[in-house]
Enzyme design. Structure first.
Site, PDB file in Angstrom:
ATOM      1  CG  ASP A 138      36.122  53.617  55.312  1.00  0.00           C
ATOM      2  OD1 ASP A 138      35.227  52.772  55.415  1.00  0.00           O
ATOM      3  OD2 ASP A 138      35.920  54.832  55.447  1.00  0.00           O
TER       4      ASP A 138
ATOM      5  CD  GLU B 181      35.368  56.801  63.580  1.00  0.00           C
ATOM      6  OE1 GLU B 181      36.150  57.732  63.908  1.00  0.00           O
ATOM      7  OE2 GLU B 181      35.031  56.577  62.408  1.00  0.00           O
TER       8      GLU B 181
END
Ligand code: GLC
Length: 419
Positions: free
Chosen positions: A156, A380
């Site tokens: 991202d 994550e």
């Protein structure tokens, strides 16, 4: 609980019935490539559930072949931007962009593990073909695969977007309230500056009704990307193997492979001696060595061109492979795709290296990832300086790649053995 048991429990806990969320709270929907990694994790102990994960993903496929990056199966107000902002046009409420197409490759791997379910792979093949055809029709710039939104690459906020984003004035973005920073500290997430531009591009796509022909004309953001180009090329090679297995014609696939092998050269930055992104609008490479640069072996291109950077980058911090080169001025070891290590990308890179005769490097990356997860759990992403867990916890893809690859005690099959 052992790490293996914990990983299985995470997959179970994130299972919403037919699909898996990346993690509870932060990401409450089905994400495209997360789901495909999840399928490989399930394959360690539940093949039925594994196939189902991918089948559910393809239920969201659009009429034009695109498979969305998020499927909003059940609306959850804890996530922004939701279906009302995206205004997807598919059979299930969804986003309007795609994500790295790793599914063709993983379907081939699942079939290798589970020949008994060959009919399920065969039924997925035309859907995979339609998806790949969408990329080759709309996102193909002389064989390099472009994105129209950074979220599409799955990376991202990496520094590759800083250049193209600086040229965007995020007009028309209404007041919004971010939910991600209610789950994770702000220092580990993208900045507001990035978010304004993410939302500007979502609005632009929605205003075009996600008509790719129109979007191609009006978007300021059209960037060729190694994650997309390399995963699509790799997945196309695997589609060829699947097509041969089911006695289908491979003519169209062969053409795609030739085009993308040539297109990979457009991502080669001779000055920086790396694969990186190429901004089609500005006609410029980003000059950033990222973990996606090292997917060249996985794609089967470039020989050992990336080896000098691999050796250098992996020597800089105890845990590797950092998402951004630690020598780059934009490196931030805790901020999402600007530095942290992502275990699932490590798996793809190690797999490519093992296949291309670098078992030594594949082994090093596997052991390093194993230690990182064994010591710090299923985060994550991780800080390369000390492996500290960052972002969301109990994360599906970290648990999945542990079970399929990094764990010393699990993993099925030929697949893990070759890594
Ligand atoms: C973030 C990541 C992306 C991932 C998603 C869900 O947007 O950058 O790669 O698919 O979260 O985990």
């Amino acid at each position: 609980m052992t790490r293996d048991e914990e990983a299985r429990a995470i997959l179970r806990g994130n299972d919403r019935g037919g699909y898996t969320v990346p993690t509870d709270g932060l990401y409450p929907y089905q994400w495209n490539w997360d789901s495909v990694f999840a399928a490989l994790g399930f394959a360690e102990h539940d093949m039925e559930r594994s196939w189902q994960e991918i089948e559910t993903l393809f239920k969201g496929q659009w009429a034009n072949g695109m498979v969305p990056h998020i499927l909003f199966h059940k609306v959850d107000p804890s996530y922004f931007p939701g279906p009302d902002v995206w205004q997807g046009t598919g059979p299930i409420a969804s986003s309007g962009i795609s994500q790295p197409p790793i599914a063709g490759t993983f379907v081939r791997w699942l079939l290798e593990m589970d020949a008994g379910h060959a009919a399920r792979a065969e039924a997925l093949l035309p859907k995979l073909m339609d998806w790949h055809r969408w990329f080759m029709t709309w996102r193909n710039e002389s064989g390099a695969i472009v994105v129209t939104h950074p979220w599409e690459t799955g990376r991202d906020n990496c520094p590759d977007w800083d250049g193209p984003f600086a040229a965007i004035e995020p007009e028309g973005v209404e007041q919004y309230y971010r939910r991600d920073t209610t789950h994770v500290v702000e220092e580990e997430r993208p900045r507001r500056w990035d978010y304004d531009r993410y939302l500007h591009l979502v609005k632009l796509g929605a205003d075009c009704g996600w008509d790719e022909a129109h979007l191609r004309e009006v978007t300021p953001f059209r960037v060729a990307d190694p994650t997309m180009s390399f995963t699509l090329l790799r997945s196309t090679r695997d589609l060829k193997a699947l097509a041969e297995r089911f006695d289908k014609d491979t003519g169209e696939i062969d053409g795609w492979i030739v085009a993308m092998e040539a297109g990979a050269e457009r991502l080669w930055n001779e000055e920086a001696r790396t694969y990186d992104t190429y901004d089609e609008r500005a006609g410029r490479h980003s000059g950033v060595v990222s973990n996606a640069s090292f997917l060249s072996w996985y794609a089967g291109v470039g020989g050992d061109r990336m080896l000098p950077h691999l050796e250098r980058v992996c020597g800089m911090e105890p845990f590797f492979i950092p998402s951004t080169d630690p020598a780059h001025p934009a490196y931030e070891p805790k901020r999402y795709w600007r530095g942290p290590v992502w275990a699932m990308l490590n798996m793809l890179i190690a797999k490519g290296l093992a296949e291309q005769g670098h078992g030594d490097w594949a082994g090093k990356i596997t052991e390093n990832t194993r230690d990182m997860i064994a010591q710090n759990g299923f985060a994550e992403y991780f800080d390369p300086r000390d492996g500290a867990p960052a972002g969301g916890r109990n994360f599906t893809w970290t648990a999945a790649v542990w079970l399929a690859w990094a764990s010393p005690t699990t993993g099925r099959s030929t697949w893990a053995a070759s890594c």
